[in-house]
Motif scaffolding. Structure first.
Motif, mmCIF file in Angstrom:
data_model
loop_
_atom_site.group_PDB
_atom_site.id
_atom_site.type_symbol
_atom_site.label_atom_id
_atom_site.label_comp_id
_atom_site.label_asym_id
_atom_site.label_seq_id
_atom_site.Cartn_x
_atom_site.Cartn_y
_atom_site.Cartn_z
ATOM 1 N N GLY A 1 -39.889 -32.198 80.194
ATOM 2 C CA GLY A 1 -39.075 -33.367 79.851
ATOM 3 C C GLY A 1 -37.780 -33.405 80.641
ATOM 4 N N GLY A 2 -37.513 -32.361 81.409
ATOM 5 C CA GLY A 2 -36.322 -32.351 82.271
ATOM 6 C C GLY A 2 -36.532 -33.283 83.462
ATOM 7 N N VAL A 3 -35.490 -33.416 84.257
ATOM 8 C CA VAL A 3 -35.552 -34.352 85.383
ATOM 9 C C VAL A 3 -36.717 -34.008 86.322
ATOM 10 C CG1 VAL A 3 -34.314 -35.228 87.401
ATOM 11 C CG2 VAL A 3 -33.063 -34.764 85.296
ATOM 12 N N ASP A 4 -36.817 -32.732 86.699
ATOM 13 C CA ASP A 4 -37.805 -32.355 87.722
ATOM 14 C C ASP A 4 -39.234 -32.631 87.255
ATOM 15 O OD1 ASP A 4 -35.519 -31.459 88.925
ATOM 16 O OD2 ASP A 4 -35.897 -29.334 88.523
ATOM 17 N N SER A 5 -39.576 -32.154 86.057
ATOM 18 C CA SER A 5 -40.970 -32.325 85.639
ATOM 19 C C SER A 5 -41.271 -33.795 85.333
ATOM 20 C CB SER A 5 -41.308 -31.426 84.453
ATOM 21 O OG SER A 5 -40.580 -31.793 83.314
ATOM 22 N N THR A 6 -40.258 -34.555 84.899
ATOM 23 C CA THR A 6 -40.517 -35.970 84.606
ATOM 24 C C THR A 6 -40.721 -36.756 85.903
ATOM 25 O OG1 THR A 6 -39.140 -35.703 82.660
ATOM 26 C CG2 THR A 6 -39.704 -37.938 83.259
ATOM 27 N N VAL A 7 -39.909 -36.456 86.904
ATOM 28 C CA VAL A 7 -40.096 -37.121 88.207
ATOM 29 C C VAL A 7 -41.465 -36.736 88.777
ATOM 30 C CG1 VAL A 7 -39.266 -37.254 90.600
ATOM 31 C CG2 VAL A 7 -37.626 -37.338 88.703
ATOM 32 N N CYS A 8 -41.819 -35.456 88.612
ATOM 33 C CA CYS A 8 -43.108 -34.977 89.106
ATOM 34 C C CYS A 8 -44.241 -35.733 88.402
ATOM 35 C CB CYS A 8 -43.191 -33.471 88.844
ATOM 36 S SG CYS A 8 -44.635 -32.714 89.527
ATOM 37 N N ALA A 9 -44.106 -35.910 87.083
ATOM 38 C CA ALA A 9 -45.133 -36.630 86.315
ATOM 39 C C ALA A 9 -45.293 -38.048 86.870
ATOM 40 C CB ALA A 9 -44.744 -36.684 84.842
ATOM 41 N N ARG A 10 -44.170 -38.695 87.115
ATOM 42 C CA ARG A 10 -44.218 -40.072 87.595
ATOM 43 C C ARG A 10 -44.897 -40.151 88.963
ATOM 44 N NH1 ARG A 10 -42.026 -44.109 84.470
ATOM 45 N NH2 ARG A 10 -42.008 -46.030 85.632
ATOM 46 N N LEU B 1 -42.583 -31.379 94.495
ATOM 47 C CA LEU B 1 -41.133 -31.491 94.713
ATOM 48 C C LEU B 1 -40.559 -30.233 95.352
ATOM 49 C CD1 LEU B 1 -40.045 -33.039 91.272
ATOM 50 C CD2 LEU B 1 -40.917 -34.199 93.292
ATOM 51 N N GLN B 2 -41.444 -29.351 95.780
ATOM 52 C CA GLN B 2 -40.955 -28.035 96.186
ATOM 53 C C GLN B 2 -40.082 -28.024 97.449
ATOM 54 O OE1 GLN B 2 -43.817 -25.106 97.192
ATOM 55 N NE2 GLN B 2 -44.509 -26.161 99.000
ATOM 56 N N ASP B 3 -40.026 -29.157 98.140
ATOM 57 C CA ASP B 3 -39.170 -29.216 99.331
ATOM 58 C C ASP B 3 -37.843 -29.889 99.049
ATOM 59 O OD1 ASP B 3 -40.917 -28.002 101.000
ATOM 60 O OD2 ASP B 3 -41.894 -29.850 101.637
ATOM 61 N N LEU B 4 -37.606 -30.284 97.803
ATOM 62 C CA LEU B 4 -36.442 -31.126 97.531
ATOM 63 C C LEU B 4 -35.336 -30.408 96.760
ATOM 64 C CD1 LEU B 4 -38.143 -34.477 96.430
ATOM 65 C CD2 LEU B 4 -37.548 -33.710 98.722
ATOM 66 N N TYR B 5 -34.115 -30.837 97.026
ATOM 67 C CA TYR B 5 -32.976 -30.423 96.226
ATOM 68 C C TYR B 5 -32.823 -31.406 95.061
ATOM 69 C CZ TYR B 5 -31.483 -27.221 99.903
ATOM 70 O OH TYR B 5 -31.418 -26.189 100.795
ATOM 71 N N LYS B 6 -32.032 -30.993 94.058
ATOM 72 C CA LYS B 6 -31.875 -31.822 92.857
ATOM 73 C C LYS B 6 -31.459 -33.263 93.177
ATOM 74 C CE LYS B 6 -31.967 -31.184 88.360
ATOM 75 N NZ LYS B 6 -32.915 -30.238 87.744
ATOM 76 N N THR B 7 -30.488 -33.408 94.078
ATOM 77 C CA THR B 7 -30.015 -34.765 94.371
ATOM 78 C C THR B 7 -31.154 -35.600 94.974
ATOM 79 O OG1 THR B 7 -29.158 -33.813 96.389
ATOM 80 C CG2 THR B 7 -27.556 -34.362 94.731
ATOM 81 N N GLU B 8 -31.992 -34.955 95.762
ATOM 82 C CA GLU B 8 -33.120 -35.682 96.356
ATOM 83 C C GLU B 8 -34.150 -36.041 95.287
ATOM 84 O OE1 GLU B 8 -32.896 -33.609 100.798
ATOM 85 O OE2 GLU B 8 -34.038 -32.629 99.222
ATOM 86 N N VAL B 9 -34.333 -35.131 94.311
ATOM 87 C CA VAL B 9 -35.274 -35.418 93.222
ATOM 88 C C VAL B 9 -34.782 -36.631 92.438
ATOM 89 C CG1 VAL B 9 -36.229 -34.537 91.039
ATOM 90 C CG2 VAL B 9 -36.032 -33.025 93.008
ATOM 91 N N ARG B 10 -33.467 -36.691 92.211
ATOM 92 C CA ARG B 10 -32.904 -37.827 91.470
ATOM 93 C C ARG B 10 -33.104 -39.122 92.253
ATOM 94 N NH1 ARG B 10 -27.931 -34.234 89.232
ATOM 95 N NH2 ARG B 10 -28.776 -33.944 87.152
ATOM 96 N N GLU B 11 -32.910 -39.033 93.559
ATOM 97 C CA GLU B 11 -33.102 -40.211 94.410
ATOM 98 C C GLU B 11 -34.557 -40.680 94.341
ATOM 99 O OE1 GLU B 11 -32.398 -40.935 99.056
ATOM 100 O OE2 GLU B 11 -31.253 -39.261 98.264
ATOM 101 N N LEU B 12 -35.455 -39.715 94.389
ATOM 102 C CA LEU B 12 -36.880 -40.028 94.341
ATOM 103 C C LEU B 12 -37.232 -40.667 92.989
ATOM 104 C CD1 LEU B 12 -39.569 -37.533 95.578
ATOM 105 C CD2 LEU B 12 -39.980 -38.951 93.628
ATOM 106 N N GLY B 13 -36.655 -40.102 91.907
ATOM 107 C CA GLY B 13 -36.899 -40.642 90.564
ATOM 108 C C GLY B 13 -36.442 -42.088 90.468
ATOM 109 N N ALA B 14 -35.288 -42.384 91.061
ATOM 110 C CA ALA B 14 -34.763 -43.755 91.006
ATOM 111 C C ALA B 14 -35.715 -44.690 91.742
ATOM 112 C CB ALA B 14 -33.368 -43.801 91.620
ATOM 113 N N LEU B 15 -36.227 -44.208 92.877
ATOM 114 C CA LEU B 15 -37.156 -45.011 93.656
ATOM 115 C C LEU B 15 -38.429 -45.316 92.859
ATOM 116 C CD1 LEU B 15 -37.192 -45.857 96.737
ATOM 117 C CD2 LEU B 15 -38.821 -44.002 97.017
ATOM 118 N N GLY C 1 -38.481 -45.770 89.772
ATOM 119 C CA GLY C 1 -38.149 -46.635 88.644
ATOM 120 C C GLY C 1 -37.704 -45.917 87.375
ATOM 121 N N LEU C 2 -37.405 -44.630 87.460
ATOM 122 C CA LEU C 2 -36.937 -43.927 86.253
ATOM 123 C C LEU C 2 -35.485 -44.311 85.972
ATOM 124 C CD1 LEU C 2 -38.575 -40.440 86.846
ATOM 125 C CD2 LEU C 2 -39.288 -42.244 85.283
#
Ligand code: XMP
Length: 646
Positions: free
Chosen positions: A258-267, A401-415, A417-418
């Motif tokens: 339910g954290g940012v990383d696993s939720t972005v990964c789920a999406r 997501l193993q190549d990404l830093y947190k800020t990049e994960v957040r950017e990806l999540g926004a893209l 639609g999270l």
């Protein structure tokens, strides 16, 4: 990173067919950062990624064949000393490669040394300095003759190798001109265009170098000729294709905390495979925050996920796995293994045991667990325990997501639609409250006691000028010193002083007193003890129990509510609440520690100052909880203290 996993190999191969118009699917140009263990290695990679050039942190002993695929190589700084020949065991064949190499600080000295220059121990330069550029060069294109740069070194290149020229020297007195060069260090920037070798004594990657970004951009684009194609939208397209290829017609099973990383990964997985092929499992491991599991399930339901959304209350399994363990590394491994055990059982039960296991692992998780040989294992992240590592090697794990830093994960999540609320959540470690509930076998005896006495004595001497009392705390915590794991004692400070005064006293103590990696400041011992008397701190035997976890959950709930109420979610990077089995002045119960930090990548951090009114409210709420013996706030930077206590 030099990653030998089949996952990374597959990733590398995935970038071939191309659409030159959009850049999607192009074979990205890449830069390697050789990790000599310097503290800014991740910063170098992050800064170049922002320039849309794929950048990887690589082991300096990587075989030369692995290094051939890069368009340019950067040699990082290092805690090692070039003058002593330290750290010189790396793949020297890089100097035979026809690609540009830029050395920074230690890396700069290594380049000079390799080609026959002289390195000597000289006057230290630390902090801002003025670089006087003495020759025109594309690496400094568009920049003025004088530049503010950031220095941190004791060795210097005193004689250039044949074929190299000086591009600039530095003046450590930024404010005054220095025509005679009395205060200067020669050879602060050097080059051999023929050999394609470049060296900066300063650090262009830190913000203190005013136009460091311009210099790095000139290096990667003008000198290495990299195309700036590596963007988050491209990453999504590549990963979608990659996920489809890896999973074939099969299913994917994701552990979703339910954290940012696993939720972005789920999406991302749902985007690639559709809901039918993605199973999400949320495990309540008993180490979650108050009400967290329910909230996570509700969020996934709101996406329309129902059939393939699974939930299991495995708190008993985790508690059993943790019973009798007190050592941080043992606890982490037990938690990581329990995740896999529960996950396998659920996969079996649901008839999807052949599915690939997906995890929301991000880049620093692997690096911090010892992803490169130079990086000491500071802590084993739960998604990198040996059991998982073996599955990764067997090609059974998908980590998009193993190549990404947190800020990049957040950017990806926004893209994808999270919403911003979710993406702005504070990072929460996989082992959850398990690493915030410190455990102990018994009271320190013999050697530890005399060490604690020595620490108290020495810390007291450092704290006295600030009007503070200091005493060693009787339970150790994990930290990181000179890039190495440190399992050492904290010191408690007490008394009236300004916030700056407390921070200054603390930094004197954890820098100057051996065996100390953290300082806390007393926020109220909760038993009316006269401030003049140093409190008595006694550790008691305690393991992970449901009762202790429930108490920590309550305290943590007050803290997170308070941070939200005061609008601090964005400013504060993270605020762990930690429970220590420490009696205060004979009062039985947990000593609660608040750990609010300011950070941007979690690789370094500074203690955050909480508003006085918030502290007063938390003091009242937390000290009123039955089973609490005291309250303090961690005032340690990272390094030497890590953000989490274990
Ligand atoms: P430290 O304590 O090393 O933490 O300064 C840096 C960041 O990583 C988080 N952290 C973890 N995250 N699994 C995770 O998913 C882990 O085992 C783990 N340990 C630390 C920590 O909360 C901080 O954001």
């Amino acid at each position: 990173m030099t990653d030998t996993s089949s996952e990374a190999a597959a990733l590398g191969r995935s970038q071939s067919a191309s659409d030159p118009a959009t850049g999607v699917g192009v074979e990205h140009d890449r830069i390697a950062v050789l990790d000599f263990g310097g503290q800014y290695v991740h910063l170098i990679a992050t800064k170049i990624r922002r320039l849309r050039v794929r950048t990887e942190i690589v082991d300096p002993l990587a075989p030369i064949d692995e290094l051939r695929r890069y368009n340019g190589i950067i040699l990082s700084g290092s805690p090692a000393l070039s003058t002593l020949g330290e750290g010189s065991d790396y793949t020297h064949e890089i100097y035979d490669l026809p690609v540009p190499i830029l050395g920074l600080c230690y890396g700069h000295q290594e380049i000079a040394r390799h080609y026959g220059g002289t390195i000597e121990h000289t006057r230290r330069e630390y902090g801002p300095a003025r670089l006087r550029i003495v020759a025109e060069h594309p690496i400094f294109a568009g920049l003025d003759r004088d530049q503010i740069v950031w220095m941190s070194h004791g060795d210097s290149v005193t004689k250039l190798p044949a074929g190299f020229v000086e591009l600039g020297y530095s003046m450590h007195r930024v404010e005054e001109d220095d025509p005679e060069g009395r205060h200067s260090h020669r050879n602060a920037a050097i080059v051999s265009d023929e050999l394609l070798r470049y060296g900066f004594q300063f650090h262009p990657e830190v913000d203190g170098t005013e136009h460091g970004d311009v210099m790095l951009e000139s290096f990667v684009t003008r000198i290495c000729g990299c195309r700036q194609t590596w963007t988050i939208p491209h990453y999504v397209e590549e990963q979608v294709a990659h996920i489809r290829r890896r999973s074939g017609d099969g299913k994917v099973f994701l552990l979703a905390s339910g954290g940012v990383d696993s939720t972005v990964c789920a999406r991302l997985l749902v985007e690639a495979l559709g809901q039918e092929r993605v199973h999400l499992l949320h495990i309540d491991n008993g180490l979650m925050r108050k009400g967290e599991s329910r909230a996570v399930i509700e969020r996934f339901r709101s996406w329309g996920l129902t059939e393939n959304l699974h939930f299991v209350d495995a708190s008993e399994t985790f508690l059993k796995a943790l019973a009798d363990l007190v050592e941080p590394e043992e606890k982490r491994v037990a938690i990581g293994n329990a995740f896999i055990e529960v996950c396998h059982a659920e996969m079996e039960r649901l008839g999807v045991s052949r599915a690939l296991l997906a995890q929301g692992t991000i880049y620093p998780d692997t690096i911090e667990t010892g992803g490169t040989r130079r990086a000491d294992v500071i802590k084993t992240h739960h998604n990198r325990v040996p059991l998982v590592a073996a599955m990764v090697r067997a090609g059974k794990v998908l980590e998009p997501l193993q190549d990404l830093y947190k800020t990049e994960v957040r950017e990806l999540g926004a893209l994808l639609g999270l919403d911003a609320d979710l993406l702005g959540r504070h990072p929460f470690p996989g082992p959850g409250l398990g690493v915030r509930l410190l455990c102990s076998r018994a009271e320190p005896t013999g050697e530890s006691l005399s060490e604690l006495e020595r620490i108290t004595r020495e810390a007291q001497a450092q704290a006295a000028p600030y009007g503070l009392q200091a005493m060693a705390m009787p339970i150790r915590s994990v930290g990181v010193k000179a890039d190495l794991r440190a399992y050492e004692w904290p010191v408690m400070l007490r008394g009236e002083a300004s916030w700056d005064g407390v921070l200054e006293a603390a930094s004197h103590i954890y820098r100057g007193v051996d065996g100390v990696n953290r300082c806390c400041y007393d926020l109220g011992m909760g038993n009316g003890a006269a401030p003049a008397a140093p409190p008595r701190l006694e550790v008691f035997a305690a393991g992970v129990t449901r009762e202790r976890l429930d108490l920590l959950r309550e305290a943590d709930h007050f803290v997170m509510e308070g941070i939200r109420r005061y609008g601090l979610m964005e400013t504060i990077w993270q605020c762990p609440t930690v429970a220590l089995p420490v009696r205060v002045n004979g009062r039985v119960g947990e000593l609660i520690v608040l750990r609010p930090v300011l950070s941007s990548r979690a690789m370094t951090a500074r203690p955050a100052h909480l508003p006085v009114q918030l502290v007063a409210e938390l003091r009242e709420q937390i000290l009123a909880l039955p089973g609490v013996s005291g309250l303090c706030i961690d005032v340690t930077t990272k390094p030497p203290g890590t953000i989490e206590w274990e």
